[in-house]
Design a protein around this motif. Structure first.
Motif, PDB file in Angstrom:
ATOM      1  N   LEU A  51       0.829  -1.205   0.000  1.00 33.81           N
ATOM      2  CA  LEU A  51       0.000   0.000   0.000  1.00 33.81           C
ATOM      3  C   LEU A  51       0.866   1.259   0.000  1.00 33.81           C
ATOM      4  O   LEU A  51       0.563   2.231  -0.696  1.00 33.81           O
ATOM      5  N   LEU A  52       1.952   1.209   0.775  1.00 36.83           N
ATOM      6  CA  LEU A  52       2.842   2.374   0.817  1.00 36.83           C
ATOM      7  C   LEU A  52       3.520   2.588  -0.532  1.00 36.83           C
ATOM      8  O   LEU A  52       3.736   3.723  -0.970  1.00 36.83           O
ATOM      9  N   GLU A  53       3.824   1.493  -1.190  1.00 33.07           N
ATOM     10  CA  GLU A  53       4.433   1.619  -2.518  1.00 33.07           C
ATOM     11  C   GLU A  53       3.460   2.280  -3.490  1.00 33.07           C
ATOM     12  O   GLU A  53       3.838   3.146  -4.288  1.00 33.07           O
ATOM     13  N   ARG A  54       2.190   1.884  -3.366  1.00 35.76           N
ATOM     14  CA  ARG A  54       1.192   2.500  -4.245  1.00 35.76           C
ATOM     15  C   ARG A  54       1.025   3.978  -3.912  1.00 35.76           C
ATOM     16  O   ARG A  54       0.876   4.812  -4.808  1.00 35.76           O
ATOM     17  N   ALA A  55       1.039   4.293  -2.603  1.00 37.76           N
ATOM     18  CA  ALA A  55       0.912   5.697  -2.206  1.00 37.76           C
ATOM     19  C   ALA A  55       2.088   6.496  -2.750  1.00 37.76           C
ATOM     20  O   ALA A  55       1.900   7.573  -3.340  1.00 37.76           O
ATOM     21  N   ALA A  56       3.288   5.952  -2.584  1.00 35.52           N
ATOM     22  CA  ALA A  56       4.477   6.664  -3.058  1.00 35.52           C
ATOM     23  C   ALA A  56       4.436   6.809  -4.579  1.00 35.52           C
ATOM     24  O   ALA A  56       4.877   7.810  -5.134  1.00 35.52           O
ATOM     25  N   GLY A  57       3.876   5.786  -5.239  1.00 38.76           N
ATOM     26  CA  GLY A  57       3.785   5.820  -6.697  1.00 38.76           C
ATOM     27  C   GLY A  57       2.898   6.949  -7.192  1.00 38.76           C
ATOM     28  O   GLY A  57       3.050   7.423  -8.327  1.00 38.76           O
ATOM     29  N   LEU A  58       1.956   7.368  -6.363  1.00 37.24           N
ATOM     30  CA  LEU A  58       1.067   8.460  -6.760  1.00 37.24           C
ATOM     31  C   LEU A  58       1.673   9.826  -6.478  1.00 37.24           C
ATOM     32  O   LEU A  58       1.160  10.852  -6.921  1.00 37.24           O
ATOM     33  N   MET A  59       2.754   9.830  -5.685  1.00 39.26           N
ATOM     34  CA  MET A  59       3.355  11.111  -5.306  1.00 39.26           C
ATOM     35  C   MET A  59       4.380  11.565  -6.348  1.00 39.26           C
ATOM     36  O   MET A  59       5.055  10.730  -6.957  1.00 39.26           O
ATOM     37  N   ALA A  60       4.500  12.842  -6.481  1.00 38.06           N
ATOM     38  CA  ALA A  60       5.509  13.378  -7.406  1.00 38.06           C
ATOM     39  C   ALA A  60       6.888  13.082  -6.832  1.00 38.06           C
ATOM     40  O   ALA A  60       7.062  13.096  -5.606  1.00 38.06           O
ATOM     41  N   PRO A  61       7.870  12.803  -7.693  1.00 44.89           N
ATOM     42  CA  PRO A  61       9.208  12.460  -7.192  1.00 44.89           C
ATOM     43  C   PRO A  61       9.771  13.536  -6.254  1.00 44.89           C
ATOM     44  O   PRO A  61      10.516  13.219  -5.332  1.00 44.89           O
ATOM     45  N   ALA A  62       9.376  14.772  -6.466  1.00 44.11           N
ATOM     46  CA  ALA A  62       9.943  15.845  -5.640  1.00 44.11           C
ATOM     47  C   ALA A  62       9.185  16.029  -4.328  1.00 44.11           C
ATOM     48  O   ALA A  62       9.581  16.844  -3.492  1.00 44.11           O
ATOM     49  N   ASP A  63       8.097  15.312  -4.151  1.00 44.63           N
ATOM     50  CA  ASP A  63       7.308  15.458  -2.922  1.00 44.63           C
ATOM     51  C   ASP A  63       8.165  15.104  -1.711  1.00 44.63           C
ATOM     52  O   ASP A  63       8.717  14.003  -1.637  1.00 44.63           O
ATOM     53  N   PRO A  64       8.280  16.018  -0.746  1.00 42.49           N
ATOM     54  CA  PRO A  64       9.162  15.747   0.390  1.00 42.49           C
ATOM     55  C   PRO A  64       8.700  14.562   1.245  1.00 42.49           C
ATOM     56  O   PRO A  64       9.505  13.955   1.960  1.00 42.49           O
ATOM     57  N   GLY A  65       7.409  14.236   1.174  1.00 45.55           N
ATOM     58  CA  GLY A  65       6.914  13.127   1.990  1.00 45.55           C
ATOM     59  C   GLY A  65       7.169  11.759   1.368  1.00 45.55           C
ATOM     60  O   GLY A  65       6.998  10.728   2.012  1.00 45.55           O
ATOM     61  N   ARG A  66       7.569  11.767   0.099  1.00 42.00           N
ATOM     62  CA  ARG A  66       7.665  10.503  -0.626  1.00 42.00           C
ATOM     63  C   ARG A  66       8.747   9.583  -0.035  1.00 42.00           C
ATOM     64  O   ARG A  66       8.514   8.389   0.183  1.00 42.00           O
ATOM     65  N   ASP A  67       9.906  10.155   0.254  1.00 45.51           N
ATOM     66  CA  ASP A  67      10.983   9.333   0.799  1.00 45.51           C
ATOM     67  C   ASP A  67      10.618   8.764   2.165  1.00 45.51           C
ATOM     68  O   ASP A  67      10.996   7.648   2.508  1.00 45.51           O
ATOM     69  N   ARG A  68       9.873   9.562   2.933  1.00 46.80           N
ATOM     70  CA  ARG A  68       9.460   9.053   4.251  1.00 46.80           C
ATOM     71  C   ARG A  68       8.572   7.822   4.097  1.00 46.80           C
ATOM     72  O   ARG A  68       8.717   6.842   4.808  1.00 46.80           O
ATOM     73  N   LEU A  69       7.650   7.910   3.132  1.00 44.46           N
ATOM     74  CA  LEU A  69       6.776   6.758   2.895  1.00 44.46           C
ATOM     75  C   LEU A  69       7.581   5.549   2.418  1.00 44.46           C
ATOM     76  O   LEU A  69       7.349   4.416   2.832  1.00 44.46           O
ATOM     77  N   LEU A  70       8.548   5.821   1.553  1.00 48.32           N
ATOM     78  CA  LEU A  70       9.356   4.712   1.037  1.00 48.32           C
ATOM     79  C   LEU A  70      10.233   4.123   2.146  1.00 48.32           C
ATOM     80  O   LEU A  70      10.485   2.918   2.169  1.00 48.32           O
ATOM     81  N   ALA A  71      10.668   4.978   3.090  1.00 47.70           N
ATOM     82  CA  ALA A  71      11.437   4.469   4.228  1.00 47.70           C
ATOM     83  C   ALA A  71      10.544   3.590   5.099  1.00 47.70           C
ATOM     84  O   ALA A  71      10.957   2.527   5.576  1.00 47.70           O
ATOM     85  N   GLU A  72       9.316   4.031   5.270  1.00 42.90           N
ATOM     86  CA  GLU A  72       8.356   3.253   6.059  1.00 42.90           C
ATOM     87  C   GLU A  72       8.091   1.912   5.368  1.00 42.90           C
ATOM     88  O   GLU A  72       7.980   0.873   6.011  1.00 42.90           O
ATOM     89  N   ARG A  73       8.016   1.976   4.057  1.00 42.92           N
ATOM     90  CA  ARG A  73       7.794   0.752   3.276  1.00 42.92           C
ATOM     91  C   ARG A  73       8.962  -0.219   3.470  1.00 42.92           C
ATOM     92  O   ARG A  73       8.766  -1.427   3.682  1.00 42.92           O
ATOM     93  N   ALA A  74      10.180   0.304   3.429  1.00 48.36           N
ATOM     94  CA  ALA A  74      11.358  -0.557   3.598  1.00 48.36           C
ATOM     95  C   ALA A  74      11.311  -1.242   4.958  1.00 48.36           C
ATOM     96  O   ALA A  74      11.604  -2.436   5.084  1.00 48.36           O
ATOM     97  N   SER A  75      10.888  -0.477   5.973  1.00 47.97           N
ATOM     98  CA  SER A  75      10.801  -1.051   7.311  1.00 47.97           C
ATOM     99  C   SER A  75       9.753  -2.166   7.348  1.00 47.97           C
ATOM    100  O   SER A  75       9.972  -3.221   7.947  1.00 47.97           O
ATOM    101  N   SER A  76       8.613  -1.938   6.678  1.00 50.33           N
ATOM    102  CA  SER A  76       7.581  -2.979   6.627  1.00 50.33           C
ATOM    103  C   SER A  76       8.095  -4.223   5.920  1.00 50.33           C
ATOM    104  O   SER A  76       7.816  -5.347   6.329  1.00 50.33           O
TER     105      SER A  76
END
Lengths: 64, 958
Positions: free
Chosen positions: B415-440
């Protein structure tokens, strides 16, 4: 029902969307005006065909 | 709509029905059965499953059945919860408790996350497995799961756990699946089930004859050649056949006369999908609109959901849906309505233009959100309707991921991957979501994916606040894979980041300490752990305090300061007891404590500590510590001479290690030693190889001895004395360099023996001195015995060797005692003092026999023969290989509790062993007794109860 000429104009192929135009046979002098129905999807196309041909799906279809 | 007979019966599936009938027969006779029904959509899998479930119900069996749905792949445990009826309102407290567990939230603190509760997922898996086991203990159970290709990963994990647990119970697992799509979890489940004796039932197209019968039944007449020729285009797919017949019937194309049905011409649509649409096109427009909206919701839906989605009154919709039910498009299934087949839903759904579909999904998501629908359902709808940068969909996906994280970290990651996929690459929150995804991903055990996710993030210029947590995640994933050096580098880099908050920096240092300990860098480990302890205490991070203090205890223990080490664990346990929610106990302090107690010669206390720790790990559902507990319990069983029980623990730990893809070098080393002493050299070599493989990634470090020691003894057994000494000295020197003094007393005597045999007296003396120093520091009988044995061997002094045996007799290590007795006896024999030699050699032989240590027995008997000594009264022989008398004490205990009707978890709790170990004991007993069910085992127990008890007092103690 006399002869009818049906033209299907597709704006998109899959699923199909566009217009179905049914006109009188050019040789039929008693024929009426062209009829045009917009449709989307195969279901829409089939139902448009039933509508102009008076096929079994036209109008309210009774459930046996 | 249509003039066909009701849905025709199953045709042309006699062979498949027979296979399924056999499975039910097996279950009736008390044995397990697994069948996976595989075939293309519409081929009739569901009908076959329904048939076998009906058969089972008809025979009075319990049935747990459900169907997975494409739009619910992100609902953790959705399939198994539905199958077992686990809802909060269930009158069965076990089912209601599971539903409550799945609904776990953190109250005011928000949803529980992978960090706050990493074990919830496995607690849920175990709870389902417990429920299935309890049901099966009460009577035969058939679990039927349809459309496994859509099952959520947690449900697949549960089915795997259930199938393992139920190996000796009357349970059938029947699953249906399409050849595609196949997620890795489904492949793993299928592989596991097939390895365990399950079978694949491949369902193919019907024969022409079967199709003819099907058509005849549907049209209630003999089908003519034109009709059959047209229908043959359906390639024997029963759904295609019936849909086509339905379309023809609605068009009035089938004419029946004189008992014969025929068509002038069958215009077969090119695909099954168009055939289905052709049939549906006869429904009213109102019905079609409802079906289109329903297809947006998935394969099944409630009237309430449809009502919310369409903003139409439920009552009005009920009338509309009745037409779909009458037309065999929909069917009622309990509280929900579902499409009669996924393909019918798909045909309607795919007939909507993409833009319309997206709009409908978005609208459905918003309306469902307003009705308070679960976040997952809302997120799924909004995501399907979302475009790039859709903040609403991103928000719901993130919320759903966090809610799902504890129960199903894989789902959260997706789900986090899908959320990050909808975010623009420059979105500052995107890396946080991807970090959360890595932890999951890391928590879900998908280490390779976690590594890739972390590395892909770290390739970029990350916000320092994201960089640290990502490096910690990467470090822990690398640790889990045994890549300790790489892990250490990442963890130390994270720990040095000034942007990292205190608690996270403490965690980075604590895990770095753990890594240094694994590499054998005791000073570095101690320094990192001290740093971590202070920082974690300041940040009130109780879990990290436990990690750090356990490392400090391990450092002291490895240096051979056992009492200091024990004291550190006392303190760590106290702090963990005091921590809120006893959070500190989530780290396995008791594993280290148990090991220290083993080395201190206090096996009973060690077992108690390890058993209690294991209970906690099982309760909180964190699996990797179980490996430690099982490994140390195996060590304790090995040391105290219960080798068969040690093997049971080891096998359980190998299975778990395989499952969570980690390494267990010590466990392989123990198995190698047992196999060597029992003269099974090929198994000893295999296990030594496995230990070496596990250690290869670490490099020389903490567990070096556990690969080298058995290897050296195997080389000695093969006559390669020089090589054996080289292997042993290599490991010894590594221990000396690293300060791993605890290993000296365990392996010192073997090194002294090998060195003396090779004429290296200097090496022998050095080793003896090192063992003596550690023994003097700890004053533990077995260490004193080991030190005396080293000295006695060097000085060839029978009296000292006898003193060694005397010291060992005060401990609880029968093998060490026997070896000392043998050395002393041999020394007396060499001096011609046979009266002193005989009782010592007899004692050694007796112990070897009880241990089943065939190799040692043969060697000691040869010594006896060479000395011309006739053996005195023979001791108790080792256990036979099969039959009731072959059962070990632990197996007897398990068998007795099985006879009382206890489940594996209950037995595990009574005996302080893991559920997996109970399972391994059962597997061993079933093989020894040549039986296949728990009922047979219970009958055997009853039969033997009251008769001569098996010799359970022959534990190989001195």
């Amino acid at each position: 029902m006399g002869q009818v000429e049906i033209r299907i104009i597709l704006d998109r192929a899959e699923p199909p969307a566009g217009r179905l135009r049914a006109g009188p046979d050019p040789g039929d002098c008693h024929a009426g005006q062209d009829e045009e129905i917009r449709f989307t999807g195969w279901l829409g196309l089939l139902r448009a065909l039933y509508e102009v041909t008076g096929g079994p799906g036209a109008g309210s279809v009774p459930v046996p | 709509m249509g003039t066909l007979a009701p849905v025709p019966g199953i045709r042309g599936r006699a062979a498949e029905i027979a296979v399924l009938g056999d499975a039910v027969d097996r279950v009736v006779s008390g044995r397990p059965a697994v069948v996976l029904i595989e075939g293309e959509a519409g081929i009739g899998k569901t009908r076959l499953l329904a048939g076998v479930l009906e058969d089972a119900r008809g025979r009075g069996m319990q049935v747990a059945a459900a169907r997975a749905e494409e739009l619910e792949r992100t609902r953790p445990f959705g399939l198994v919860a539905a199958a077992f009826g686990c809802v909060r309102s269930s009158p069965d407290p076990r089912r209601a408790a599971i539903a409550a567990l799945l609904a776990t939230r953190g109250g005011d603190r928000g949803p529980i996350t992978v960090t706050s509760d990493p074990g919830l997922r496995f607690r849920a898996v175990d709870a389902f497995a417990d429920l299935a086991e309890e049901l099966a203990l009460a009577g035969p159970l058939v679990i039927g799961v349809d459309d496994l290709q859509w099952a959520d990963p947690s449900s697949l994990l549960t089915l795997a756990a259930v199938s393992r647990r139920l190996a000796y119970l009357p349970v059938a697992l029947v699953g249906c699946l399409r050849p595609s799509p196949r997620i890795p979890e489904l492949d793993r489940l299928a592989g596991l089930l097939l390895d365990a004796g399950g079978r694949i039932l491949a369902v193919r197209g019907l024969t022409e004859r079967a199709v003819a019968e099907l058509v005849a039944e549907a049209v209630a007449a003999v089908p003519g050649p034109g009709l059959l020729a047209g229908i043959s285009g359906a390639a024997g797919n029963p759904l295609f056949v019936t849909e086509l017949l339905g379309a023809l019937a609605q068009e009035g194309a089938i004419e029946t006369a004189g008992g014969r049905a025929e068509v002038a011409e069958v215009t077969l649509p090119p695909t099954l999908r168009l055939t289905i649409l052709r049939r549906l096109s006869f429904l009213s427009e109102d019905s079609l609109q409802a079906l289109r909206a329903a297809s947006i919701l998935g394969s099944s839906f409630t009237v309430t959901e449809l009502s919310a989605t369409m903003a139409r009154p439920a009552l009005e919709l009920s009338v509309v849906l009745a037409e779909g039910i009458a037309g065999r498009v929909l069917e009622e299934y309990g509280a929900v309505i579902r499409f009669r087949h996924d393909l019918i839903r798909d045909a309607i759904y795919e007939d909507l233009p993409l833009s319309v579909r997206r709009g409908l999904h978005r609208e459905a998501g918003r309306r469902l959100a307003r009705t308070g629908a679960p976040a997952l359902q809302v997120a799924e709808q909004l995501a399907r309707g979302a475009g790039q940068g859709d903040a609403e969909a991103i928000g719901w996906l993130t919320r759903a991921a966090r809610e799902a994280a504890a129960r199903s970290p894989d789902v959260a990651a997706d789900l986090l991957e899908r959320a990050a996929g909808l975010m623009a690459p420059a979105d500052p929150g995107r890396d946080r979501l991807l970090a959360e995804r890595a932890s999951s991903l890391m928590v879900s055990g998908r280490n390779a994916d976690a590594l890739a996710a972390c590395r892909s993030l770290l390739d970029r210029d990350l916000d320092p606040q994201v960089d640290g947590p990502v490096r910690i995640c990467l470090g822990r994933a690398l640790l889990a894979q045994g890549q300790v050096r790489d892990a250490l580098r990442e963890l130390e880099q994270a720990g040095s980041s000034p942007a990292l908050p205190g608690a996270e920096r403490a965690a980075a240092w604590a895990w770095a300490g753990f890594a240094r300990m694994s590499l054998g860098d005791l000073d570095g480990a101690a320094a990192s752990a001290e740093q971590a302890r202070s920082a974690a205490a300041a940040a009130a991070d109780h879990l990290t305090v436990s990690v750090a203090m356990t490392t400090l205890a391990r450092v002291s223990e490895s240096r051979g300061h056992l009492r200091d080490a024990l004291q550190i664990t006392d303190e760590a346990m106290h702090l963990a007891d005091e921590s809120p929610g006893r959070l500190g106990h989530r780290y396995p302090i008791r594993a280290t404590r148990g090991h220290i107690l083993i080395e201190l010669g206090r096996p009973e206390e060690a077992r108690s500590a390890l058993g209690a720790g294991m209970r906690i790990s099982e309760e909180i559902g964190v699996r990797w510590p179980l490996l430690l507990y099982q490994g140390f319990l195996a060590l304790e069983r090995f040391i105290t001479g219960e080798w068969d029980d040690a093997i049971a623990e080891l096998e359980a730990s190998f299975e778990l290690a395989d499952e969570i893809q980690t390494v267990v070098a010590r466990a392989h080393g123990i198995l190698s030693l047992i196999s060597l002493h029992r003269n099974d050299l090929s198994r000893a070599e295999e296990a030594a190889d496995a230990a070496a493989r596990d250690l290869a990634r670490w490099g020389p470090g903490y567990l070096t001895t556990w690969a080298a020691w058995p290897r050296a003894l195997i080389q000695e057994a093969g006559g390669e004395l020089g090589q054996a000494l080289a292997t042993m000295t290599g490991a010894w020197d590594t221990c000396a360099r690293l300060g791993l003094a605890l290993d000296y007393p365990a392996v010192g005597a073997d090194l002294v023996r090998l060195a003396l045999a090779s004429g290296d007296i200097g090496r022998a003396r050095d080793a003896s001195a090192a063992v003596t120093e550690v023994a003097a520091r700890n004053e533990v009988p077995w260490m004193t015995g080991a030190a005396l044995r080293c000295r006695g061997l060097i000085e060839d002094d029978a009296e000292i060797l006898q003193a060694a045996a005397g010291a060992c007799a005060g401990g609880s290590r029968p093998l060490g005692l026997a070896l000392a007795c043998e050395d002393a006896g041999a020394a007396f024999a060499r001096q011609g003092r046979l009266d002193r030699a005989r009782p010592l050699l007899d004692q050694a032989l007796g112990i070897y026999e009880r241990l089943g240590a065939a190799r040692d027995l043969a060697r000691a008997e040869a010594t006896l023969r060479e000395a011309g000594i006739r053996r005195g009264r023979r001791g108790t022989r080792g256990r036979p290989q099969t039959g009731w008398a072959s059962l070990t004490p632990a197996e007897h205990a398990v068998a007795g509790l099985v006879a009382e009707g206890l489940s594996n978890p209950q037995i595990g709790e009574r005996l302080y062993i893991s559920r997996r170990t109970v399972q391994t004991h059962l597997a061993h007993m079933f093989a020894k007794l040549d039986i296949a069910t728990r009922a047979q085992l219970a009958a055997d127990v009853t039969r033997h109860r009251g008769s001569e008890p098996a010799d359970t007092a022959d534990s190989a103690g001195g």
